[in-house]
Design an enzyme around this catalytic site. Structure first.
Site, mmCIF file in Angstrom:
data_model
loop_
_atom_site.group_PDB
_atom_site.id
_atom_site.type_symbol
_atom_site.label_atom_id
_atom_site.label_comp_id
_atom_site.label_asym_id
_atom_site.label_seq_id
_atom_site.Cartn_x
_atom_site.Cartn_y
_atom_site.Cartn_z
ATOM 1 N N ASN A 1 -19.234 4.058 -14.732
ATOM 2 C CA ASN A 1 -18.828 4.565 -15.889
ATOM 3 C C ASN A 1 -19.841 3.806 -17.077
ATOM 4 O OD1 ASN A 1 -16.225 4.106 -14.202
ATOM 5 N ND2 ASN A 1 -16.852 6.257 -14.704
ATOM 6 N N LEU A 2 -19.988 4.538 -18.160
ATOM 7 C CA LEU A 2 -20.580 3.849 -19.006
ATOM 8 C C LEU A 2 -20.835 3.279 -19.954
ATOM 9 C CD1 LEU A 2 -23.207 4.312 -20.924
ATOM 10 C CD2 LEU A 2 -21.954 6.126 -22.314
ATOM 11 N N ASP B 1 -23.137 15.804 -12.920
ATOM 12 C CA ASP B 1 -22.762 15.439 -14.871
ATOM 13 C C ASP B 1 -22.811 16.656 -14.998
ATOM 14 O OD1 ASP B 1 -22.226 12.521 -14.297
ATOM 15 O OD2 ASP B 1 -24.114 12.242 -15.220
ATOM 16 N N SER C 1 -6.857 13.156 -13.403
ATOM 17 C CA SER C 1 -8.438 13.891 -14.858
ATOM 18 C C SER C 1 -8.971 15.084 -14.993
ATOM 19 C CB SER C 1 -9.116 12.729 -13.572
ATOM 20 O OG SER C 1 -10.625 12.608 -14.346
ATOM 21 N N ASP D 1 0.821 -1.260 -0.215
ATOM 22 C CA ASP D 1 -0.394 -0.339 0.036
ATOM 23 C C ASP D 1 0.902 1.498 0.225
ATOM 24 O OD1 ASP D 1 -3.378 0.737 1.081
ATOM 25 O OD2 ASP D 1 -1.804 1.876 0.562
ATOM 26 N N LYS E 1 -7.611 14.324 -6.335
ATOM 27 C CA LYS E 1 -6.918 15.226 -8.170
ATOM 28 C C LYS E 1 -6.420 16.108 -8.006
ATOM 29 C CE LYS E 1 -7.426 11.070 -9.593
ATOM 30 N NZ LYS E 1 -5.630 10.355 -9.940
ATOM 31 N N TYR F 1 -12.887 13.288 -4.874
ATOM 32 C CA TYR F 1 -12.352 12.303 -5.647
ATOM 33 C C TYR F 1 -11.789 13.680 -6.670
ATOM 34 C CZ TYR F 1 -11.638 10.525 -10.455
ATOM 35 O OH TYR F 1 -10.245 10.100 -11.425
ATOM 36 N N LYS G 1 -11.268 5.695 -6.770
ATOM 37 C CA LYS G 1 -11.845 6.593 -8.344
ATOM 38 C C LYS G 1 -13.204 6.976 -8.438
ATOM 39 C CE LYS G 1 -12.183 3.229 -11.814
ATOM 40 N NZ LYS G 1 -12.008 2.381 -12.397
HETATM 41 C C1 LIG Z 1 -18.385 14.316 -13.116
HETATM 42 C C2 LIG Z 1 -17.277 12.867 -13.112
HETATM 43 O O1 LIG Z 1 -18.211 11.994 -11.868
HETATM 44 N N1 LIG Z 1 -16.656 12.937 -13.548
HETATM 45 C C3 LIG Z 1 -15.683 10.953 -13.659
HETATM 46 C C4 LIG Z 1 -16.361 10.371 -14.471
HETATM 47 O O2 LIG Z 1 -17.047 10.589 -15.905
HETATM 48 P P1 LIG Z 1 -17.765 10.627 -16.278
HETATM 49 O O3 LIG Z 1 -18.831 11.185 -15.888
HETATM 50 O O4 LIG Z 1 -17.884 11.664 -18.076
HETATM 51 O O5 LIG Z 1 -17.769 9.585 -17.109
HETATM 52 P P2 LIG Z 1 -18.757 7.896 -16.935
HETATM 53 O O6 LIG Z 1 -18.624 7.047 -17.739
HETATM 54 O O7 LIG Z 1 -19.464 7.505 -15.694
HETATM 55 O O8 LIG Z 1 -20.316 9.338 -17.466
HETATM 56 C C5 LIG Z 1 -20.051 9.191 -19.322
HETATM 57 C C6 LIG Z 1 -21.531 10.001 -19.834
HETATM 58 O O9 LIG Z 1 -22.398 8.633 -19.752
HETATM 59 C C7 LIG Z 1 -23.530 9.234 -18.627
HETATM 60 N N2 LIG Z 1 -23.616 7.301 -17.949
HETATM 61 C C8 LIG Z 1 -23.262 6.751 -17.134
HETATM 62 C C9 LIG Z 1 -22.613 5.895 -16.535
HETATM 63 C C10 LIG Z 1 -24.522 5.634 -16.785
HETATM 64 O O10 LIG Z 1 -24.873 3.885 -15.787
HETATM 65 N N3 LIG Z 1 -25.630 5.254 -17.478
HETATM 66 C C11 LIG Z 1 -25.004 6.612 -18.323
HETATM 67 O O11 LIG Z 1 -26.054 7.104 -19.053
HETATM 68 C C12 LIG Z 1 -23.184 10.044 -17.847
HETATM 69 O O12 LIG Z 1 -24.570 10.651 -17.181
HETATM 70 C C13 LIG Z 1 -22.085 10.725 -18.582
HETATM 71 O O13 LIG Z 1 -23.103 11.680 -19.020
HETATM 72 O O14 LIG Z 1 -15.674 9.199 -14.771
HETATM 73 C C14 LIG Z 1 -14.446 8.994 -15.554
HETATM 74 C C15 LIG Z 1 -13.674 7.585 -15.607
HETATM 75 O O15 LIG Z 1 -13.692 7.098 -16.937
HETATM 76 C C16 LIG Z 1 -13.875 10.090 -13.961
HETATM 77 O O16 LIG Z 1 -13.303 9.753 -12.995
HETATM 78 C C17 LIG Z 1 -14.148 11.462 -14.172
HETATM 79 O O17 LIG Z 1 -13.362 12.082 -13.490
#
Ligand SMILES: CC(=O)N[C@H]1[C@@H](OP(=O)(O)OP(=O)(O)OC[C@H]2O[C@@H](n3ccc(=O)[nH]c3=O)[C@H](O)[C@@H]2O)O[C@H](CO)[C@H](O)[C@@H]1O
Length: 672
Positions: A530-531, A628, A455, A389, A484, A480, A415
């Site tokens: 994440n998406l 978001d 990030s 760690d 960063k 988080y 993260k």
């Molecule tokens: C504000 C924030 O949190 N930012 C973090 C997040 O970015 P993001 O929030 O940009 O990444 P994400 O993959 O969580 O989301 C991307 C897009 O997909 C949408 N979405 C996501 C998940 C889901 O189940 N459904 C959906 O619609 C979400 O609203 C966004 O418009 O993750 C990144 C890692 O990849 C980084 O760590 C970013 O710091």
């Protein structure tokens, strides 16, 4: 002297010239970029050519101040000019492989010789002294003949050249290489080929011709002189033309004529450079000269690494110097971004030592976590791994004591945005205290090169698009994101306080995708935040449907737009950052966006994945997720300019590679 000449060969010489010119032009169109590799205090450097922006190579060459021996992988005028700069005074030996344009090299060698102390030159594996090179193959002039005089020097920088003679000869027969002539002439009474011409030469003997090359006594374009047509056809059958001057026996004859030097015996290629006593002597000489101490010289010699290529003729061995590869400590190396980066680092030749506490990485209990075991399997290279760690000072120190670490690439961090709001103290402890412990251990061990995994979250809600590195940082909404941002601030302060630190902070946009092998990929614990991993798990049947957070954003389809970047592009960005830290003496804090500059909506990604997987992705439009933003994408041109890095993989590749990983590993690494 070689007599006669082949009329039929002339055409091929011209063809060769044209081919060489085209090749040279093509190189310039591709715009070589080069990286100079040299260890601190090491008097040798090796230059590797790449296909990228040319701006930085000159800058890099200028940094090579302490280098006495330089190996160039490719020929490039720009590099030569840089090398012949003031900073290269120490240069005594130059090795260039893959030389194509001999003529261009000619001009450079004269200049170089003047500006540096170069005394040894190896071109395409052939070693000669700079003095010899002056007279022959580094000129665009193919042949010079005088009936009585001994030509002391031939200088060319087309369209001008100058000849100097020690005796009273008034004329020389000159073939400029663009003519049909490829041979030295025996008779001076007439020109043998349509393109040959006679010229006046300086009849004043020169005390030291080598110092007087800047004074042209004869200037003319060969074509401006009226060439006499050939009177008699050549008597001897055509000799096959040689591929290059260096393949040619003629050259040795030619030089021995002017310098009364016996032709050296034909040498067999050596199986190892270390078999070559002569070369060892050369190096000893170079090092003695560079360091002034023969003991030090011997140490340097031991550090040397060679690559020996093969040459078409088998007579010359292209030689490359290879510096000992640096060792990089990678924290969080078993994670998604860490494992892909370790893979690319190993492929790029770095030694890698990984440390990970496995809080977010699968391990079957074997010596290596599964992701790293697969990285070893893909690369065939060894990864050293410590389960430790980074907040544990003793563990971190022990690793630094065990290995000679040159640089650190720091990924280890928590993260999850939502989780960070629930347990902020753990996030601050892990992400910030951990980083501080690491930085302290580095400084204690004189390691000052650091690549930080930052990030785009440091920008907060974008005030303008695309987001450049100039965009204000710090307006982060989650703990988080703040870790960063705060860490970047710590790194900036550190660089200000101590000029030995060189830090590259890479601000990632949205990393997705997987290695093309399908063997490593993103494997989140529990429900993905994440998406992309969420979509992939729906496609593979692990989840029923995707929640699309928000369909009323001011975007083309109402869903959020992000700059998704392929994980392998991202990993390559880290290698570029390490290359930069490794090769230049510049210190300070540098931040670069790693993104594609292109924004895709959530529905774009859903449809892209459907196309790649052939599966229907069920989704439900739900309310926006707190925090978001509508749209975020990068301006990544600074990374291209400064690191020579660019993302090449588009949405199709991102989806295809994610699907390959997910379909082959439906339950991630546990599904071995
Ligand atoms: C504000 C924030 O949190 N930012 C973090 C997040 O970015 P993001 O929030 O940009 O990444 P994400 O993959 O969580 O989301 C991307 C897009 O997909 C949408 N979405 C996501 C998940 C889901 O189940 N459904 C959906 O619609 C979400 O609203 C966004 O418009 O993750 C990144 C890692 O990849 C980084 O760590 C970013 O710091």
């Amino acid at each position: 002297l070689v007599q006669g000449g082949g009329g039929t060969g002339g055409g091929s010489w011209q063809q060769q010239q044209k081919q060489q010119q085209h090749q040279h032009q093509r190189q310039h169109q591709r715009r070589w970029q080069t990286t100079f590799q040299s260890d601190v205090d090491c008097p040798q450097a090796f230059n590797r050519a790449r296909w990228l922006d040319g701006s930085e190579r000159v800058e890099l060459a200028y940094k090579l101040t302490g280098v006495a021996t330089l190996a160039l992988d490719q020929q490039s005028d720009m590099i030569y000019y840089a090398i012949a700069s003031e900073s290269m005074k120490n240069l005594v030996s130059l090795h260039i492989s893959h030389v194509i344009n001999i003529g261009a090299l000619g001009g450079f060698v004269y200049w170089l010789d003047d500006k540096t102390g170069v005394e040894r030159i190896t071109v395409n594996g052939d070693r000669r002294s700079a003095k010899l090179q002056r007279l022959s193959q580094f000129t665009g002039i193919r042949d010079v003949w005088t009936p009585k005089a001994k030509v002391l020097a031939v200088s060319t920088s087309a369209p001008q050249f100058s000849l100097h003679s020690s005796e009273g000869s008034e004329k020389a027969l000159v073939c400029d290489g663009t003519t049909n002539c490829d041979h030295v002439h025996v008779d001076a009474d007439c020109c043998k080929r349509p393109g040959d011409f006679q010229c006046l030469i300086n009849t004043t003997p020169l005390n030291d011709a080598t110092n007087d090359l800047s004074r042209p006594i004869f200037n003319a374009r060969p074509s401006s002189l009226s060439a006499k047509p050939s009177q008699n056809p050549p008597k001897k059958p055509a000799k096959p033309l040689k591929k290059s001057l260096f393949d040619d026996d003629l050259e040795d004859d030619y030089l021995s004529c002017f310098l009364s030097k016996p032709k050296p015996p034909e040498q067999k290629p050596k199986s190892s450079l270390f078999d070559d006593d002569d070369l060892d002597l050369d190096f000893k000489y170079i090092f003695d000269k560079a360091s002034g101490h023969s003991e030090e010289a011997e140490q340097h010699q031991k550090l040397l690494n060679f690559d020996i290529g093969s040459s078409s003729s088998g007579r010359y061995l292209p030689v490359r110097f290879r510096m000992a590869p640096p060792t990089v400590l990678v924290t969080g190396g078993a994670g998604y971004i860490g494992s892909h980066t370790v893979l690319e680092m190993l492929n790029a030749g770095y030694n890698v030592i990984c440390v990970d506490n496995l809080c977010n990485a699968y391990s079957s209990g074997a010596k290596l976590p599964e992701a790293l075991s697969r990285v070893q399997e893909i690369t065939g290279k060894k990864v050293h791994f410590y389960r430790a760690d980074i907040t544990d000072r003793d563990q971190v120190r022990a690793i630094f004591q065990e290995h000679k670490i040159d640089m650190v690439c720091h990924f280890a961090a928590l993260k999850a945005v939502g989780e960070s709001c629930r347990i902020p103290l753990q996030y601050y402890h892990n992400n910030m205290t951990g980083t501080n412990v690491l930085l302290e251990a580095m400084a204690d061990n004189n390691v000052f090169k650091f690549v930080y995994s930052s990030s785009a979250t440091v920008y907060g809600e974008p005030k303008f698009l695309p987001v450049t590195e100039e965009h204000p940082t710090g307006n982060c909404t989650s703990p988080y994101g703040k870790t960063k941002y705060f860490t970047e601030e710590i790194l900036k302060d550190l660089c200000k306080s101590d000029k030995r630190w060189a830090v590259v902070s890479l601000r990632y946009f949205n990393p997705v995708g997987a290695h093309i092998s399908g063997r490593i990929g993103e494997d989140p614990n529990g429900e993905p935040n994440n998406l992309m991993p969420y979509i992939a798990q729906v496609a593979v049947g692990r989840r029923a449907s995707l929640n699309v957070y928000g369909s009323d954003f001011p975007t083309k389809d109402g869903t959020g737009v992000r700059d998704y970047i392929h994980i392998v592009d991202l990993a390559e960005g880290h290698v570029k950052a390490l290359d930069k830290l490794r090769n230049i003496a510049e210190t300070g804090f540098f931040a670069y966006n790693l993104g594609t500059g292109v924004g895709y909506s959530v529905l774009d990604m859903v449809h892209g994945f459907e196309k790649a997987s052939g599966k229907k992705i069920a989704y439900v439009l739900v309310d926006r997720r707190s925090g978001d933003v509508a749209t975020c994408y990068a301006d990544a041109t600074l990374a291209e300019k400064k690191l020579g890095w660019k993302a090449y993989r588009g949405i199709d590749k991102m989806c295809e590679d994610t699907w390959r990983w997910q379909s082959q590993n439906p339950n991630g690494y546990a599904n071995k």
